[in-house]
Write a protein that holds these residues in place. Structure first.
Motif, PDB file in Angstrom:
ATOM      1  N   ILE A  60       0.959  -1.144   0.080  1.00 35.03           N
ATOM      2  CA  ILE A  60       0.282  -0.003   0.038  1.00 35.03           C
ATOM      3  C   ILE A  60       0.951   1.188  -0.002  1.00 35.03           C
ATOM      4  N   PHE A  61       0.366   2.170  -0.944  1.00 32.13           N
ATOM      5  CA  PHE A  61       1.119   3.487  -0.779  1.00 32.13           C
ATOM      6  C   PHE A  61       0.194   4.416  -0.481  1.00 32.13           C
ATOM      7  N   ALA A  62       0.350   5.128   0.731  1.00 29.32           N
ATOM      8  CA  ALA A  62      -0.864   5.951   1.083  1.00 29.32           C
ATOM      9  C   ALA A  62      -0.187   7.357   1.505  1.00 29.32           C
ATOM     10  N   ALA A  63      -1.179   8.377   1.098  1.00 26.48           N
ATOM     11  CA  ALA A  63      -0.587   9.614   1.562  1.00 26.48           C
ATOM     12  C   ALA A  63      -1.947  10.108   2.624  1.00 26.48           C
ATOM     13  N   GLY A  64      -1.469  11.506   3.071  1.00 27.96           N
ATOM     14  CA  GLY A  64      -2.635  12.069   4.005  1.00 27.96           C
ATOM     15  C   GLY A  64      -3.261  13.294   3.266  1.00 27.96           C
ATOM     16  N   PRO A  65      -4.149  13.714   4.099  1.00 32.20           N
ATOM     17  CA  PRO A  65      -5.171  15.014   3.621  1.00 32.20           C
ATOM     18  C   PRO A  65      -4.212  16.106   3.201  1.00 32.20           C
ATOM     19  N   LEU A  66      -2.912  16.269   3.690  1.00 30.27           N
ATOM     20  CA  LEU A  66      -2.244  17.451   3.589  1.00 30.27           C
ATOM     21  C   LEU A  66      -1.317  17.431   2.224  1.00 30.27           C
ATOM     22  N   THR A  67      -0.897  15.894   1.744  1.00 31.21           N
ATOM     23  CA  THR A  67      -0.208  15.834   0.793  1.00 31.21           C
ATOM     24  C   THR A  67      -0.406  16.350  -0.662  1.00 31.21           C
ATOM     25  N   GLY A  68       0.574  16.733  -0.999  1.00 31.92           N
ATOM     26  CA  GLY A  68       0.387  17.530  -2.473  1.00 31.92           C
ATOM     27  C   GLY A  68      -0.098  18.782  -2.618  1.00 31.92           C
ATOM     28  N   PHE A  69      -0.589  19.370  -1.585  1.00 30.96           N
ATOM     29  CA  PHE A  69      -0.718  20.856  -1.693  1.00 30.96           C
ATOM     30  C   PHE A  69       0.300  21.827  -1.655  1.00 30.96           C
ATOM     31  N   GLY A  70       1.525  21.497  -1.477  1.00 30.15           N
ATOM     32  CA  GLY A  70       2.614  22.305  -1.562  1.00 30.15           C
ATOM     33  C   GLY A  70       2.774  22.852  -0.134  1.00 30.15           C
ATOM     34  N   LEU A  71       2.352  22.341   0.930  1.00 33.38           N
ATOM     35  CA  LEU A  71       2.597  22.721   2.113  1.00 33.38           C
ATOM     36  C   LEU A  71       3.816  22.653   2.615  1.00 33.38           C
TER      37      LEU A  71
END
Ligand code: PTT
Ligand code: SF4
Length: 610
Positions: A60-71
């Motif tokens: 499983i490759f899993a990210a979180g709800p903040l990933t990818g926004f540029g934060l």
């Protein structure tokens, strides 16, 4: 749903099929992302007792709800599966453009099952998944694989791959990205290899839905600025994690000669200041202005990216005091896709076993060329390398003759780079970490040094639990880097603000901590379900060496752990956790965390206490 894309991509390598599936809001709110999603999916879908290398295991490759926004510091994901090294839950956290691109392609997680008939590369571009013949890539190092894929696909693509170690099912093979980021210590690279999956290429150009995009932009810019105002920022950019070498040496915590000692006479030669003299640049994860990867020219005149753990485990722990050579071993491990921490452990174990004449092989401490050759043998499972490729616990079981006494692991995962002869809280942290002996959940040793090394006081248990919840629970489910918080004092309130802007919800820290506890208990349940009646509280014990063989050098000469006091500490830890005397979560604990269904299932494998 804002923040989360609300979609998982289910990939079946048996059938070359990829199907996007929406998931329920409650999954997002209960399990947040990353480690939380992975634990829930593995609990729900794996048959207990499954061979980790069987096609049914899920990677499983899993990210979180903040990933990818540029934060700031948010370009990370968790890679997880049932571990071939430990037989329990396994995961790792990796900084990679693949995290960003996976979310932009529209997925919070990609779940891979099955086994391709012949090696493949999986290319995911938005809603299209292609299965590409990888026969020309099989056998390449992770660096070569990524370079060749980069030349074929979009410049922006995020790539994760395995090296020969993953292909050859070395039990501590990792997944690698960007020539220096590696994740999944407990053999996630080997699980990928068992599926004949050489690499994944992610590319996406969708907007990730944010509740308040304008706030998001402003908070992001402010976050980057804030990081730079922190007093330790400039020094961090100079040395990153490498300054810990000097700290560990001063505090007798530097793994030396297979964790026999906590000080090394050549520590200054492999430390942060020595590194600065040969440093040629910084590298890092995407979306980060702390870029802590120190790039140096190694003894093979190649660029190597180095961190504390790598340098110590492949340096002092194996008696090697030449930084350029240590860096070369680090780079080779990255190319081959071997976890440096486990590697440093198996090498130290082999050297000590040879020194104690329990094997016919001559493996000497601190020999660069010979060690490099042995690393190659491990990755390709040649000769004695094949025994070491199984990890230190299995190697000791095979060799016998008392060698288990110096096999440094917990639950089969090798110890990371802090010696605990005189650090009971850190030992408890290793012993009760979610994946085996890893420091990521509760790195409490620097706090412990200030609190008092000798003590087994209740405050230490509380600190371990607090850090496990925060680091092992919150940071691993948000999948953001913990370094701004842990190393620079970046305030935790930033994350609740980010979460509000991303998801539109108030998710205060007590909500996140509750979710963290749920996740950590679910992972515990996973381990117990796997081991069932073979589970014992000894599985939560640090290595025997720290109880039996005191330090013979340095300012803490004579120190070792006290078994009675440790056991007492563990007993209290269980109680505070709501676990029984065996370390198994009680029914009431699981119920309180909204895991009644888990209690019901777990009760079919072990008798639960009310
Ligand atoms: C992590 C473990 C660590 S922890 C290190 S160095 W460290 C080793 N790095 C390896 C490597 O490199 N190459 C290799 N072949 N094997 C390696 N094994 C070891 O893996 C890493 C940073 C670091 S550097 C740390 S502490 C922090 N870890 C974080 C974490 O776990 N969670 C989180 N939310 N944030 C973190 N931030 C920091 O990230 P594992 P990376 Mg790594 C080359 O993977 O399995 O979790 O084990 O991820 O992108 O390289 O960043 O002094
Ligand atoms: Fe990656 Fe280091 Fe930045 Fe964390 S601080 S995101 S580990 S480069």
């Amino acid at each position: 749903m804002f923040g989360w894309t609300g979609v998982f991509l289910n990939v079946d390598l048996n059938r070359n099929k990829a199907v996007a599936e929406s998931y329920d809001h409650s999954m997002a709110l209960n399990f947040i992302g990353g480690r939380g999603f992975a634990a829930k999916i593995l609990w729900d879908s794996l048959m207990p007792g499954l061979d980790p290398f069987s096609p049914e295991n899920k990677l499983i490759f899993a990210a979180g709800p903040l990933t990818g926004f540029g934060l700031p510091n948010s370009g990370k994901l968790v890679v997880a599966a049932k571990s071939p090294l430990t037989g329990g839950y396994g995961d790792g956290n990796i900084g990679t453009w693949a995290a960003v691109q996976m979310r932009k392609a529209g997925y919070d997680a990609v779940i891979i099952e099955g086994k391709a008939e012949t090696p493949v590369v999986l290319h995911i571009k938005n809603d299209v998944a292609e299965f590409i013949d990888a026969k020309d890539f099989w056998g390449l190092t992770s660096f070569e694989t990524e370079a060749q894929l980069k030349a074929i696909y979009e410049r922006t693509a995020g790539i994760v791959s395995i090296g020969p170690a993953g292909e050859n099912l070395v039990k501590f093979a990792t997944v690698v990205s960007q020539e220096g980021r590696a994740g999944g210590r407990p053999g996630m690279g080997a699980v990928m290899g068992s599926k004949n999956l050489k690499a994944m290429v992610f590319d996406g150009n969708n907007e990730i839905p944010a509740a308040y995009p304008k706030d998001m932009k402003e908070l992001s810019a402010a976050g980057y600025r804030e990081v730079m105002t922190k007093p330790n920022y400039a020094f961090w950019k100079r040395q990153g994690t490498m300054s810990t070498v000097e700290w560990s040496q001063e505090n007798s915590a530097l793994p030396t000669f297979n964790f026999r000692e906590g000080v090394f006479d050549k520590a200054d030669k492999i430390g942060g200041f020595a590194m600065e003299k040969i440093k040629v640049g910084n590298r890092g994860c995407p979306q980060c202005n702390m870029t802590c990867g120190n790039v140096v020219k190694d003894s093979d005149r190649k660029e190597a990216e180095i961190d504390y753990e790598n340098i110590v485990m492949l340096g002092s722990n194996i008696g090697l005091g030449n930084l350029k050579q240590v860096a070369a071993l680090n780079r080779v491990a990255d190319e081959l896709g071997l976890d440096t921490i486990s590697l440093g452990n198996v090498l130290g174990f082999a050297m000590e076993t040879s020194q104690n004449r329990r094997i016919p092989e001559e493996i000497q401490w601190g020999k660069f060329k010979e060690t490099k050759a042995l690393i190659n043998d491990i990755a390709y499972r040649q000769g004695f390398g094949d025994v070491l490729a199984e990890g230190v616990q299995a190697a000791a079981a095979k060799i016998g003759h008392g060698s288990a006494d110096w096999a440094m692991h917990v639950k089969g995962l090798e110890i990371s780079a802090y010696d605990c002869h005189a650090a009971p809280a850190m030992a408890l942290s290793y012993a009760t970490s979610s994946i085996g002996a890893h420091h990521k959940d509760a790195w409490v040793i620097s706090w412990e040094v200030q609190f008092g090394r000798e003590s087994y006081a209740e405050e230490k248990i509380n600190k371990v639990i607090e850090m496990q919840r925060l680091r092992g629970g919150v940071f691993e489910s948000l999948t953001v880097c913990r370094f701004p918080y842990a190393e620079l004092g970046f305030e935790l309130e930033w994350y609740t603000k980010y979460l509000h802007a991303a998801t539109g919800r108030e998710l205060p820290f007590n909500t996140l901590i509750y979710a963290a506890d749920k996740i950590l208990n679910l992972i515990r349940a996973f381990w117990i379900r796997e081991y069932a009646n073979n589970w014992t509280r000894e599985m939560d014990s640090p290595p025997i060496r720290w109880f039996k063989e005191p330090l013979t050098e340095g300012p803490l000469k004579g120190s070792m752990l006290d078994p009675m006091k440790y056991n007492n500490m563990l007993k209290k830890y269980y109680k505070k956790r709501g676990w029984d005397a065996r370390g198994i979560p009680k029914k009431t604990t699981l119920k309180k965390l909204g895991l009644s269904d888990v209690a019901k299932q777990l009760g079919e494998y072990v008798k639960l206490t009310e």
